[in-house]
Motif scaffolding. Structure first.
Motif, PDB file in Angstrom:
ATOM      1  N   ASN A  48       0.819  -1.206   0.000  1.00 51.12           N
ATOM      2  CA  ASN A  48       0.000   0.000   0.000  1.00 51.12           C
ATOM      3  C   ASN A  48       0.857   1.261   0.000  1.00 51.12           C
ATOM      4  N   LEU A  91     -17.426   4.654   0.703  1.00 46.96           N
ATOM      5  CA  LEU A  91     -17.548   3.324   1.301  1.00 46.96           C
ATOM      6  C   LEU A  91     -18.417   3.403   2.548  1.00 46.96           C
ATOM      7  N   ALA A 129     -12.012   2.148   5.093  1.00 52.46           N
ATOM      8  CA  ALA A 129     -11.258   1.655   3.938  1.00 52.46           C
ATOM      9  C   ALA A 129     -10.370   0.488   4.358  1.00 52.46           C
ATOM     10  N   PRO A 175      -8.857  -3.852  -0.910  1.00 52.77           N
ATOM     11  CA  PRO A 175      -9.912  -4.405  -1.774  1.00 52.77           C
ATOM     12  C   PRO A 175      -9.772  -5.919  -1.918  1.00 52.77           C
ATOM     13  N   ARG A 209     -10.297  -1.686  -8.532  1.00 50.31           N
ATOM     14  CA  ARG A 209     -10.527  -0.440  -7.798  1.00 50.31           C
ATOM     15  C   ARG A 209      -9.562  -0.412  -6.627  1.00 50.31           C
ATOM     16  N   HIS A 253      -8.899   1.499  -2.656  1.00 50.08           N
ATOM     17  CA  HIS A 253      -9.591   2.188  -1.574  1.00 50.08           C
ATOM     18  C   HIS A 253      -8.703   3.318  -1.060  1.00 50.08           C
ATOM     19  N   TYR A 288      -8.298   6.564   1.878  1.00 53.28           N
ATOM     20  CA  TYR A 288      -8.746   7.014   3.199  1.00 53.28           C
ATOM     21  C   TYR A 288      -8.093   8.341   3.524  1.00 53.28           C
ATOM     22  N   SER A 348     -13.812   7.504   3.709  1.00 60.37           N
ATOM     23  CA  SER A 348     -13.284   6.375   2.949  1.00 60.37           C
ATOM     24  C   SER A 348     -13.977   6.290   1.601  1.00 60.37           C
ATOM     25  N   TRP A 349     -13.199   6.015   0.555  1.00 65.56           N
ATOM     26  CA  TRP A 349     -13.748   5.936  -0.794  1.00 65.56           C
ATOM     27  C   TRP A 349     -13.168   4.750  -1.558  1.00 65.56           C
ATOM     28  N   SER A 350     -13.939   4.288  -2.508  1.00 62.88           N
ATOM     29  CA  SER A 350     -13.464   3.364  -3.528  1.00 62.88           C
ATOM     30  C   SER A 350     -13.249   4.175  -4.787  1.00 62.88           C
ATOM     31  N   ARG A 362      -4.739   3.591   8.381  1.00 55.41           N
ATOM     32  CA  ARG A 362      -5.761   4.568   8.752  1.00 55.41           C
ATOM     33  C   ARG A 362      -5.343   5.341  10.004  1.00 55.41           C
TER      34      ARG A 362
END
Length: 392
Positions: free
Chosen positions: A245, A263, A267, A270, A275, A277, A279, A284-286, A337
């Motif tokens: 990551n 999300l 996050a 995945p 996709r 993820h 943060y 949090s989003w995809s 996170r």
């Protein structure tokens, strides 16, 4: 023909020297803490500028300290000499899972980085040249190699795995047992001249070998002109690939131009590719990363698209920008996170791991993986077997 050879002049740990490799850390303060707790650790030799008394000093200025620490470790009996050996390697996880490998020397002239370059040792990722220069300087100063290149045997993996397991079962008590922070036991056994050693070298060094960990170390051996480099040759059955990551300490601008989907929960990594993820302290989003038409498989891997779509196009960042930290799979999503929540980073990028099959296929096709895209576990531990460079 085999490209694997005995270690002419080896030093085997008697305890207390084992360490995570220098490039396994997301925070340099962790390195300093480990060295403070165990000055005999190989990490104190490999990262002398991170020792408590040297933080802030340039790497090259600290090389005399590295030389002195390695000599002290020998003088104190932390290493025992062994001549003309290969070394069996077993890693046992807390759940009982076992990985096997063989410490040996491998021919540097066999390294291949493209389809046009002959050789059976396939190096597969872009590198950061400054890290290569540091590895060369360390080896030249100490005249030893403390961290192995982890190579994946693709032609005889099953046979090698069986042979290593049988050899370990017949070898008796290990020379040393070293525990890593995850509770895995790392054990080694030296094997001298004879039919067992010859068979293991033939299996380990026959066919194509893929660099699973140590692209910088293998290039350092080439750059320095060493005819052979220290390696652990392992088997596909022994390894898995974990997520690799990213953290971004400072965002140069908004996340424009990305298709973001909120999300419902925090996050995480995945479950599958396609996709990533994201943060931030805002949530949090995809994120969808549009594929590149007419591009090859490698250019459309998630890690390559993160570099292009997210870093270059959306944020205007080069992959080597100091604001980007590459975080291996030993650090869970909760840790990433937490770094954002604590204000030490502004963005966490979580990416699905590459599969072992895809990794091998890309490499056998002599294509290059995106940098920092594979975090193999378990990793070979530094400082268990050291190769002296004046013995080629």
């Amino acid at each position: 023909m085999t490209v694997a050879h005995p270690i002419a002049h080896a030093w085997l740990s008697t305890g207390g020297t084992g360490a995570q490799n220098y490039d396994e850390f997301a925070d340099d303060a962790e390195i300093t803490a480990i060295i403070a707790a165990n000055p005999s650790s190989a990490l104190a030799v490999e990262m002398p500028h991170r020792a408590p008394q040297s933080v802030g000093r340039p790497f090259l200025d600290c090389l005399p300290d590295a030389v002195a620490r390695l000599q002290s470790a020998k003088d104190d009996g932390n290493y025992a000499p062994a001549a003309d050996v290969v070394v069996l390697y077993r890693i046992t996880a807390p759940d009982g899972a076992r990985a096997y490998g063989l410490w040996c020397m491998v021919d540097t002239d066999q390294i291949s980085t493209s389809a046009d370059e002959p050789g059976t040792v396939i190096r597969n990722e872009d590198v950061f040249i400054e890290k290569v220069r540091e590895r060369v300087a360390l080896a030249e100063a100490t005249r030893h190699l403390l961290s192995p290149v982890l190579l994946l045997q693709t032609a005889h993996g099953d046979a090698l795995h069986t042979a290593l397991a049988q050899a370990v079962a017949a070898a008796g008590s290990p020379a040393v047992t070293d525990l890593d922070p995850s509770g895995r036991a790392h054990e080694i056994w030296a094997v001298g001249a004879g039919t067992t050693r010859d068979r293991l070298l033939a299996l380990a060094g026959g066919g194509e070998l893929v660099v699973a960990d140590g692209n910088h170390r293998s290039l350092a051996a080439q750059t320095a002109g060493y005819p052979r480099f220290l390696a652990v040759i392992t088997t596909p059955e022994s390894v898995a690939i974990q997520p690799y990551n990213r953290l971004v300490s400072e965002l140069p601008g908004p996340l424009d131009g990305l298709e973001l989907e909120a999300l419902s929960g925090p996050a995480g990594v995945p479950a599958a590719g396609g996709r990533v993820h994201l943060y931030t302290r805002d949530g949090s989003w995809s994120a969808a990363l549009p594929r590149i038409e007419d591009a090859g498989v490698v250019d459309n891997l998630d890690h390559a698209l993160v570099e292009r779509r997210l870093f270059a196009e959306a944020l205007g960042l080069e992959p080597g920008d100091k604001r980007i930290t590459y975080v291996g799979g030993d650090y869970p999503a909760e840790w990433l996170r937490g770094e954002v929540d604590a204000g030490r980073a502004e963005l966490a990028v979580l990416i699905a791991p590459v599969t072992v099959d895809d990794f091998v296929a890309v490499n056998l096709a002599r294509q290059k993986m995106p940098r920092k895209s594979t975090w193999f576990t378990p990793k070979a531990r530094a400082g268990l077997v050291v190769a002296q460079l004046d013995s080629f």
